[in-house]
Design a protein around this motif. Structure first.
Motif, PDB file in Angstrom:
ATOM      1  N   GLY A 341       0.777  -1.225   0.000  1.00  0.00           N
ATOM      2  CA  GLY A 341       0.000   0.000   0.000  1.00  0.00           C
ATOM      3  C   GLY A 341       0.811   1.278   0.000  1.00  0.00           C
ATOM      4  O   GLY A 341       1.990   1.310   0.346  1.00  0.00           O
ATOM      5  N   LEU A 342       0.118   2.351  -0.399  1.00  0.00           N
ATOM      6  CA  LEU A 342       0.783   3.644  -0.508  1.00  0.00           C
ATOM      7  C   LEU A 342       1.179   4.213   0.848  1.00  0.00           C
ATOM      8  O   LEU A 342       2.133   4.988   0.933  1.00  0.00           O
ATOM      9  N   MET A 343       0.471   3.837   1.925  1.00  0.00           N
ATOM     10  CA  MET A 343       0.860   4.321   3.243  1.00  0.00           C
ATOM     11  C   MET A 343       2.251   3.824   3.612  1.00  0.00           C
ATOM     12  O   MET A 343       3.045   4.554   4.200  1.00  0.00           O
ATOM     13  N   SER A 344       2.548   2.595   3.233  1.00  0.00           N
ATOM     14  CA  SER A 344       3.883   2.060   3.520  1.00  0.00           C
ATOM     15  C   SER A 344       4.944   2.786   2.723  1.00  0.00           C
ATOM     16  O   SER A 344       6.102   2.890   3.149  1.00  0.00           O
ATOM     17  N   ALA A 345       4.561   3.291   1.542  1.00  0.00           N
ATOM     18  CA  ALA A 345       5.517   4.036   0.722  1.00  0.00           C
ATOM     19  C   ALA A 345       5.930   5.342   1.397  1.00  0.00           C
ATOM     20  O   ALA A 345       7.053   5.819   1.192  1.00  0.00           O
ATOM     21  N   GLN A 346       5.044   5.924   2.191  1.00  0.00           N
ATOM     22  CA  GLN A 346       5.372   7.178   2.861  1.00  0.00           C
ATOM     23  C   GLN A 346       6.571   7.030   3.780  1.00  0.00           C
ATOM     24  O   GLN A 346       7.522   7.813   3.716  1.00  0.00           O
ATOM     25  N   SER A 347       6.539   6.028   4.658  1.00  0.00           N
ATOM     26  CA  SER A 347       7.659   5.829   5.584  1.00  0.00           C
ATOM     27  C   SER A 347       8.909   5.358   4.853  1.00  0.00           C
ATOM     28  O   SER A 347      10.034   5.723   5.221  1.00  0.00           O
ATOM     29  N   LEU A 348       8.725   4.575   3.789  1.00  0.00           N
ATOM     30  CA  LEU A 348       9.870   4.101   3.024  1.00  0.00           C
ATOM     31  C   LEU A 348      10.584   5.266   2.347  1.00  0.00           C
ATOM     32  O   LEU A 348      11.820   5.354   2.363  1.00  0.00           O
ATOM     33  N   ILE A 349       9.816   6.181   1.755  1.00  0.00           N
ATOM     34  CA  ILE A 349      10.421   7.354   1.116  1.00  0.00           C
ATOM     35  C   ILE A 349      11.169   8.190   2.138  1.00  0.00           C
ATOM     36  O   ILE A 349      12.282   8.676   1.876  1.00  0.00           O
ATOM     37  N   ARG A 350      10.591   8.340   3.317  1.00  0.00           N
ATOM     38  CA  ARG A 350      11.265   9.103   4.368  1.00  0.00           C
ATOM     39  C   ARG A 350      12.616   8.468   4.709  1.00  0.00           C
ATOM     40  O   ARG A 350      13.629   9.167   4.856  1.00  0.00           O
ATOM     41  N   SER A 351      12.648   7.159   4.795  1.00  0.00           N
ATOM     42  CA  SER A 351      13.903   6.456   5.090  1.00  0.00           C
ATOM     43  C   SER A 351      14.908   6.621   3.963  1.00  0.00           C
ATOM     44  O   SER A 351      16.108   6.802   4.213  1.00  0.00           O
ATOM     45  N   LEU A 352      14.434   6.572   2.717  1.00  0.00           N
ATOM     46  CA  LEU A 352      15.330   6.748   1.575  1.00  0.00           C
ATOM     47  C   LEU A 352      15.911   8.152   1.545  1.00  0.00           C
ATOM     48  O   LEU A 352      17.106   8.343   1.283  1.00  0.00           O
ATOM     49  N   VAL A 353      15.077   9.159   1.823  1.00  0.00           N
ATOM     50  CA  VAL A 353      15.555  10.541   1.840  1.00  0.00           C
ATOM     51  C   VAL A 353      16.625  10.724   2.912  1.00  0.00           C
ATOM     52  O   VAL A 353      17.653  11.396   2.698  1.00  0.00           O
TER      53      VAL A 353
END
Length: 367
Positions: A341-353
């Motif tokens: 899901g897209l909600m999981s993408a939010q935290s993943l993007i934060r970690s990547l940044v």
């Protein structure tokens, strides 16, 4: 009516995002609605966002939104046709390509062929055409259903790696006897080195942080692994080519001051650490100013030299070999991590940044 849920990113604060749901409305003639079912997220996606307003890239323009200062971060992955009004595009067909972080995308297929189609939406016509192309998996010679995750994770990076290795060979490595590769733990970096693995006339050194030294040494593809803090211990008399995947200002300055006129070329290939552009005109350090590498430039050259079919054949062969290597059971280079899901993408993007990701992991978001 179909609802589209999409993830919007703050273009000035890439770690910040929000979800919104909109009504897509009915399809017009010449349109198809694609349901995105999985995408890959890597540091490469953060680079797309960070350089999204650059005139020759314009990544934010591929999937525009009305809210000023917000945008849809693009990602590579797979989607299937949910509804279509276009001849030659059938419901249920699956395509690989460039998608927004969203549940759906409405495209306007043109140049429909056995291979796939291009999105002919008016706002994409002036953008880099390579990102507008969508490949049918049914006619993709390199597609393997069991390796979808690896194809998503590696194909957009490996085309950069493959063409970069070719670009360097095409230029006789600018006379270098040694290559320094920064951000050596990144997939694009070691993909490039994988393509150069049969050369014995060059020493290839991976530059990395102390935190990633063990991982990079474990890859076994670099002749040597050197910590960023130990660059000054390298022999400054060897003609050296710097392939910069990190964009780290301090590392770049150290290399230029230490190598000086023995640095034959600075190839600026990525920006894992710095989201600002390097100026090629206001250059004050010793040695050559950085020169930006852009994969589509080399692709166009090789399309003219070899023909598109031969370029595709060579790339597919190399890509399949690379995918086979990274998932080798006894010593894998990548462990796939699936997120839902897209909600999981939010935290993943934060970690990547923030750089809080294990280089051995490859992240996939299932929608």
């Amino acid at each position: 009516m179909t609802e589209i849920t999409r993830l919007l990113t703050d273009q000035d604060k890439l770690a910040e995002s929000r979800l919104e749901t909109i009504d897509s409305g009915p399809l017009a003639d010449g349109q198809a609605r694609m349901r995105v079912h999985r995408v890959a997220l890597t540091a490469n996606n953060i680079t797309y966002a960070a350089f999204g307003h650059t005139p020759h890239l314009r990544y934010w323009d591929f999937f525009p939104v009305a809210d000023e200062g917000w945008g849809q971060m693009p990602a590579w992955g797979f989607a299937e046709v949910e509804e279509t009004t276009v001849e030659g595009i059938e419901p249920g067909e699956c395509f690989y390509g460039f998608w927004p972080l969203a549940t759906h995308l409405i495209v306007e297929p043109v140049r429909v062929s056995e291979r796939g189609f291009y999105d002919g939406a008016s706002h994409r016509l002036e953008l880099v055409s390579a990102y507008n192309q969508y490949q049918r998996i049914s006619t993709d010679a390199a597609y393997r259903p069991e390796s979808e995750n690896y194809q998503m994770l590696l194909r957009p990076l490996f085309i950069t790696s493959f063409m970069l290795a070719d670009f360097l060979e095409d230029n006789a490595f600018f006379g270098a006897k040694r290559i320094l590769v920064s951000s050596a733990s990144s997939k694009t970096a070691y993909g490039t080195v994988f393509c150069l693995q049969d050369r014995n006339d060059l020493e290839v050194i991976g530059l990395t942080s102390s935190a990633n030294t063990g991982f990079v040494e474990g890859l076994g593809c670099y002749d040597r692994v050197v910590n960023y803090n130990d660059i000054k211990a390298l022999d400054p008399g060897v003609p050296t080519l710097y392939v910069d995947f990190s964009g780290n200002d301090a590392v770049r300055e150290t290399i230029h001051r230490h190598m000086a006129d023995r640095l034959v070329h600075n190839c600026y290939a990525g920006s894992a650490h710095n989201h600002e552009h390097i100026s090629e005109t206001e250059w004050t350090l010793p040695g050559p100013a950085p020169k930006r590498y852009f994969a589509p430039d080399q692709i166009r050259k090789r399309n003219a030299d070899w023909g598109p079919a031969e370029v595709t054949r060579r790339f597919n062969q190399a890509q399949l070999a690379f995918i086979e290597r990274v998932q080798q059971p006894d010593s894998p280079w990548i462990h796939v991590q699936e997120h839902n899901g897209l909600m999981s993408a939010q935290s993943l993007i934060r970690s990547l940044v923030n750089g809080d990701v294990d280089p051995a992991d490859g992240h996939v978001v299932k929608l």
